[in-house]
Design a protein around this motif. Sequence first.
Motif, mmCIF file in Angstrom:
data_model
loop_
_atom_site.group_PDB
_atom_site.id
_atom_site.type_symbol
_atom_site.label_atom_id
_atom_site.label_comp_id
_atom_site.label_asym_id
_atom_site.label_seq_id
_atom_site.Cartn_x
_atom_site.Cartn_y
_atom_site.Cartn_z
ATOM 1 N N ARG A 8 48.588 42.886 35.626
ATOM 2 C CA ARG A 8 48.562 41.437 35.802
ATOM 3 C C ARG A 8 49.887 40.822 35.362
ATOM 4 O O ARG A 8 50.506 41.280 34.401
ATOM 5 C CB ARG A 8 47.420 40.825 34.989
ATOM 6 N N ARG A 9 50.273 39.793 36.079
ATOM 7 C CA ARG A 9 51.417 38.985 35.657
ATOM 8 C C ARG A 9 51.148 37.539 36.044
ATOM 9 O O ARG A 9 50.222 37.249 36.805
ATOM 10 C CB ARG A 9 52.713 39.481 36.295
ATOM 11 N N PHE A 10 51.938 36.644 35.511
ATOM 12 C CA PHE A 10 51.761 35.228 35.806
ATOM 13 C C PHE A 10 52.467 34.876 37.113
ATOM 14 O O PHE A 10 53.680 34.997 37.225
ATOM 15 C CB PHE A 10 52.323 34.372 34.676
ATOM 16 N N ARG A 11 51.672 34.427 38.099
ATOM 17 C CA ARG A 11 52.220 33.962 39.365
ATOM 18 C C ARG A 11 51.929 32.467 39.587
ATOM 19 O O ARG A 11 52.686 31.785 40.245
ATOM 20 C CB ARG A 11 51.618 34.739 40.545
ATOM 21 N N ASN A 12 50.809 32.026 39.041
ATOM 22 C CA ASN A 12 50.317 30.671 39.293
ATOM 23 C C ASN A 12 50.343 29.856 38.006
ATOM 24 O O ASN A 12 49.747 30.257 37.000
ATOM 25 C CB ASN A 12 48.882 30.727 39.825
ATOM 26 N N CYS A 256 43.387 38.062 37.190
ATOM 27 C CA CYS A 256 43.837 36.693 36.944
ATOM 28 C C CYS A 256 45.356 36.623 36.794
ATOM 29 O O CYS A 256 45.957 37.385 36.031
ATOM 30 C CB CYS A 256 43.166 36.140 35.691
ATOM 31 N N SER A 257 45.968 35.685 37.502
ATOM 32 C CA SER A 257 47.425 35.514 37.448
ATOM 33 C C SER A 257 47.805 34.124 36.960
ATOM 34 O O SER A 257 48.944 33.695 37.154
ATOM 35 C CB SER A 257 48.029 35.756 38.839
ATOM 36 N N ARG A 258 46.876 33.423 36.310
ATOM 37 C CA ARG A 258 47.094 32.029 35.960
ATOM 38 C C ARG A 258 47.642 31.832 34.552
ATOM 39 O O ARG A 258 47.223 32.493 33.615
ATOM 40 C CB ARG A 258 45.790 31.236 36.131
ATOM 41 N N LEU A 259 48.554 30.880 34.471
ATOM 42 C CA LEU A 259 49.117 30.417 33.215
ATOM 43 C C LEU A 259 48.970 28.913 33.198
ATOM 44 O O LEU A 259 49.139 28.248 34.225
ATOM 45 C CB LEU A 259 50.598 30.806 33.131
ATOM 46 N N ARG A 260 48.648 28.355 32.035
ATOM 47 C CA ARG A 260 48.450 26.907 31.928
ATOM 48 C C ARG A 260 49.397 26.319 30.889
ATOM 49 O O ARG A 260 49.605 26.910 29.832
ATOM 50 C CB ARG A 260 46.993 26.594 31.565
ATOM 51 N N HIS A 268 48.781 28.294 27.573
ATOM 52 C CA HIS A 268 47.488 28.951 27.429
ATOM 53 C C HIS A 268 47.422 30.069 28.469
ATOM 54 O O HIS A 268 47.478 29.806 29.678
ATOM 55 C CB HIS A 268 46.341 27.972 27.661
ATOM 56 N N GLY A 269 47.302 31.288 27.997
ATOM 57 C CA GLY A 269 47.234 32.413 28.925
ATOM 58 C C GLY A 269 45.850 32.687 29.438
ATOM 59 O O GLY A 269 45.677 33.356 30.460
ATOM 60 N N CYS A 270 44.827 32.171 28.742
ATOM 61 C CA CYS A 270 43.446 32.473 29.116
ATOM 62 C C CYS A 270 42.534 31.353 28.639
ATOM 63 O O CYS A 270 42.615 30.921 27.484
ATOM 64 C CB CYS A 270 43.007 33.802 28.493
#
Length: 322
Positions: A8-12, A256-260, A268-270
Motif C-alpha cells: 500500500r502507498r498513499f495515492r489519494n 486502502c490508499s487514502r491519506l487525510r 491521518h493515515g487511517c
Amino acid sequence: MIVDRQGRRFRNLRISLTSACNYACTYCVPDGKRLVAAQDELSADAMIQAVAYLIEAAGIERLRITGGEPLVSPKLEALLRGVSQLGLDDISLTSNGQLLTRKLPLLLETGIRRLNISLDTLDPEAFRRIARGGDLFSVLEGLDQARAAGLKIKLNMVPLRGQNLDQVLPLLDYCLERGFELRFIELMRMGHLARAGQNFQQQFVGLPELLALIGERYEYAQADAPVDATALRYKIAGRGYFGVIANESVPFCRSCSRLRLSSTGWLHGCLSSSNRHYVGDLLDKPRHQALPALQGLLVKALGDKQELAFAGGTTIMKIIGG
C-alpha cells in the motif's frame, strides 16, 4: 516512494478545508450542535503548500476537498485556484449541497468536474430529523443545476434503521433517472458511535440487507472497480450503477490508499487509528528541509493503517473529512 509490506502507498489525499458545517447529522455529531471552524485552521496558502509537498513526498495523484462542509469556507476559492495548478490527475469535492447553487459557478470555473453530495433521504421531514439543518429543496435544486452543467455526480447515503431505510429504493430510483451514481455507506464506528454498542447495532444496515432490498426491484450484477476503491460497485443493466461502501461487511483496508489532512494541519493515515502527525510547522520550511521530515511522518502515517479491517475510531468524522 513510501510503500508498506502489503504494497500500500498513499495515492489519494482528502483535505478537510474546514471543520465548520451547516448541518449536525445524527451519525456525525452527538449533540445536535453544528461544528465551527477551529481557531488554528491552516490558511489556504498553507494548505496549497501542504498538497504540493505531499504530491512530491508521497506521490499523491488525486485530491478530494471535504470538510466539515467546504462550501461554507471563505478559503474555498483561493484553495481551488491554487490546487488546480499542481498537476493532479483529478480534483473532486464532497459537500452536503446546501450551498451548491451559490458556489456552482466557482466550481466550474476552477475545473471541478466531479461532486459527491451527501443526501440521506428525499423526505423533507426525515431530512430535517437526520441533518438537523438545511433545506432539502435547496439541495435538489443544486443537483439539478450541477447536472445541467455536465458535472459527474455521486450521492452518498448512510442507511439508518428506523430513520431512512424506506428511502433506499426512492433514492436509487432518483439517481438512476438522472444518471447519478448512488453510494450506500454503512454506518461507521466513528466519534460518538465508536462506543455506542447496542445503539450502533440497532441503527446499522449492512451490505446483505441493502442488496436484498434492491433485489426486490432490480436485477443487478457486480461491476469492476479500481483495485483501491472503497466501494463495491454494481450495475443495473440499461439503467446505471450503484455502490456500497461496506466498511463493516466487506472491509477494504488491505488496499486502502487514502491519506487525510485535517484543517488544522494533522495527517491521518487511517480512520481507525487515533494517531495523527502534525505537518503545520513544516509548511514554512524550505523544500530541502520540509520534504525529509514529511517523509518521516508519512512512514508513520502509513504504519497506522489497519492490516485487515476497520476497528472504529474516536475521531469525529467532520474533523478529518469523510
